[in-house]
Design a protein around this motif. Structure first.
Motif, PDB file in Angstrom:
ATOM      1  N   THR A 189       1.004  -1.235  -0.021  1.00 55.11           N
ATOM      2  CA  THR A 189       0.179   0.194  -0.053  1.00 55.11           C
ATOM      3  C   THR A 189       0.729   1.354  -0.188  1.00 55.11           C
ATOM      4  N   ALA A 190       0.446   2.208  -0.686  1.00 59.65           N
ATOM      5  CA  ALA A 190       1.413   3.572  -0.821  1.00 59.65           C
ATOM      6  C   ALA A 190       0.471   4.661  -1.239  1.00 59.65           C
ATOM      7  N   SER A 191       1.121   6.006  -0.398  1.00 59.75           N
ATOM      8  CA  SER A 191       0.580   7.053  -0.695  1.00 59.75           C
ATOM      9  C   SER A 191       0.645   7.516  -2.224  1.00 59.75           C
ATOM     10  N   ILE A 192      -0.318   7.915  -2.768  1.00 56.59           N
ATOM     11  CA  ILE A 192      -0.452   8.358  -4.110  1.00 56.59           C
ATOM     12  C   ILE A 192      -1.288   9.636  -4.507  1.00 56.59           C
ATOM     13  N   GLN A 212      -4.772  13.687  -0.195  1.00 51.22           N
ATOM     14  CA  GLN A 212      -3.805  12.532   0.047  1.00 51.22           C
ATOM     15  C   GLN A 212      -4.625  11.173   0.197  1.00 51.22           C
ATOM     16  N   LEU A 213      -4.253  10.318  -0.804  1.00 47.23           N
ATOM     17  CA  LEU A 213      -4.919   9.108  -0.987  1.00 47.23           C
ATOM     18  C   LEU A 213      -3.852   7.966  -0.722  1.00 47.23           C
ATOM     19  N   TRP A 214      -4.589   6.776  -0.308  1.00 43.43           N
ATOM     20  CA  TRP A 214      -3.745   5.283  -0.161  1.00 43.43           C
ATOM     21  C   TRP A 214      -4.326   4.670  -1.350  1.00 43.43           C
ATOM     22  N   ALA A 215      -3.507   3.686  -1.859  1.00 40.37           N
ATOM     23  CA  ALA A 215      -3.970   2.804  -2.814  1.00 40.37           C
ATOM     24  C   ALA A 215      -3.112   1.426  -2.664  1.00 40.37           C
ATOM     25  N   GLU A 229      -9.341   7.767   0.724  1.00 39.66           N
ATOM     26  CA  GLU A 229      -8.771   9.002   1.015  1.00 39.66           C
ATOM     27  C   GLU A 229      -8.210   8.856   2.554  1.00 39.66           C
ATOM     28  N   LYS A 230      -6.916   9.510   2.731  1.00 40.48           N
ATOM     29  CA  LYS A 230      -6.327   9.357   3.987  1.00 40.48           C
ATOM     30  C   LYS A 230      -6.979  10.100   4.772  1.00 40.48           C
ATOM     31  N   ALA A 231      -7.092   9.469   6.192  1.00 42.95           N
ATOM     32  CA  ALA A 231      -7.884  10.303   7.439  1.00 42.95           C
ATOM     33  C   ALA A 231      -7.120  11.285   7.948  1.00 42.95           C
ATOM     34  N   GLU A 232      -7.742  12.325   8.084  1.00 39.80           N
ATOM     35  CA  GLU A 232      -7.250  13.646   8.480  1.00 39.80           C
ATOM     36  C   GLU A 232      -7.023  13.622  10.138  1.00 39.80           C
ATOM     37  N   ARG A 233      -5.950  12.925  10.722  1.00 42.35           N
ATOM     38  CA  ARG A 233      -5.789  12.960  12.038  1.00 42.35           C
ATOM     39  C   ARG A 233      -5.691  14.121  12.648  1.00 42.35           C
TER      40      ARG A 233
END
Length: 105
Positions: free
Chosen positions: A16-19, A83-86, A97-101
């Motif tokens: 899994t990567a940020s993309i 920011q997305l994870w795929a 979509e990456k969660a906004e912590r």
């Protein structure tokens, strides 16, 4: 049922990567992009797809938690550039979509 992650789960997690949306647009154009809603574990969904767990996958599809990226969402992603994870589970690319912590002040 064991609570430890499966070997496949660990493998998918490692892949899994940020993309960016820009990088995902060719997959969207081919219809190979699946959106995973925020409430689901991206890796658990990828594992279910990889293992052809039809009942789980069809349930997520039916409730709208998983599905092809629609034109409206694509436009939103293009304008916001979040920011997305795929992760790839051929022939699909699953994206979330990456969660906004940091949003929790």
């Amino acid at each position: 049922m064991s609570q430890s992650p499966s070997t496949l789960y660990a493998k998918l997690l490692g892949e899994t990567a940020s993309i960016t949306w820009q990088e995902l647009q060719p997959f969207f154009a081919r219809g190979a992009l699946l959106w995973v809603n925020e409430g689901l574990d991206l890796i658990a969904v990828a594992e279910a797809v990889a293992e052809n767990q039809a009942s789980k996958v069809s349930g997520w599809l039916a409730e709208g938690s998983l599905g092809k990226v629609e034109e409206e969402r694509a436009s939103d992603l293009l304008s916001r550039d979040p920011q997305l994870w795929a992760v790839v589970v051929a022939p699909w690319v699953l994206v979330q979509e990456k969660a906004e912590r940091s949003a929790l002040h």
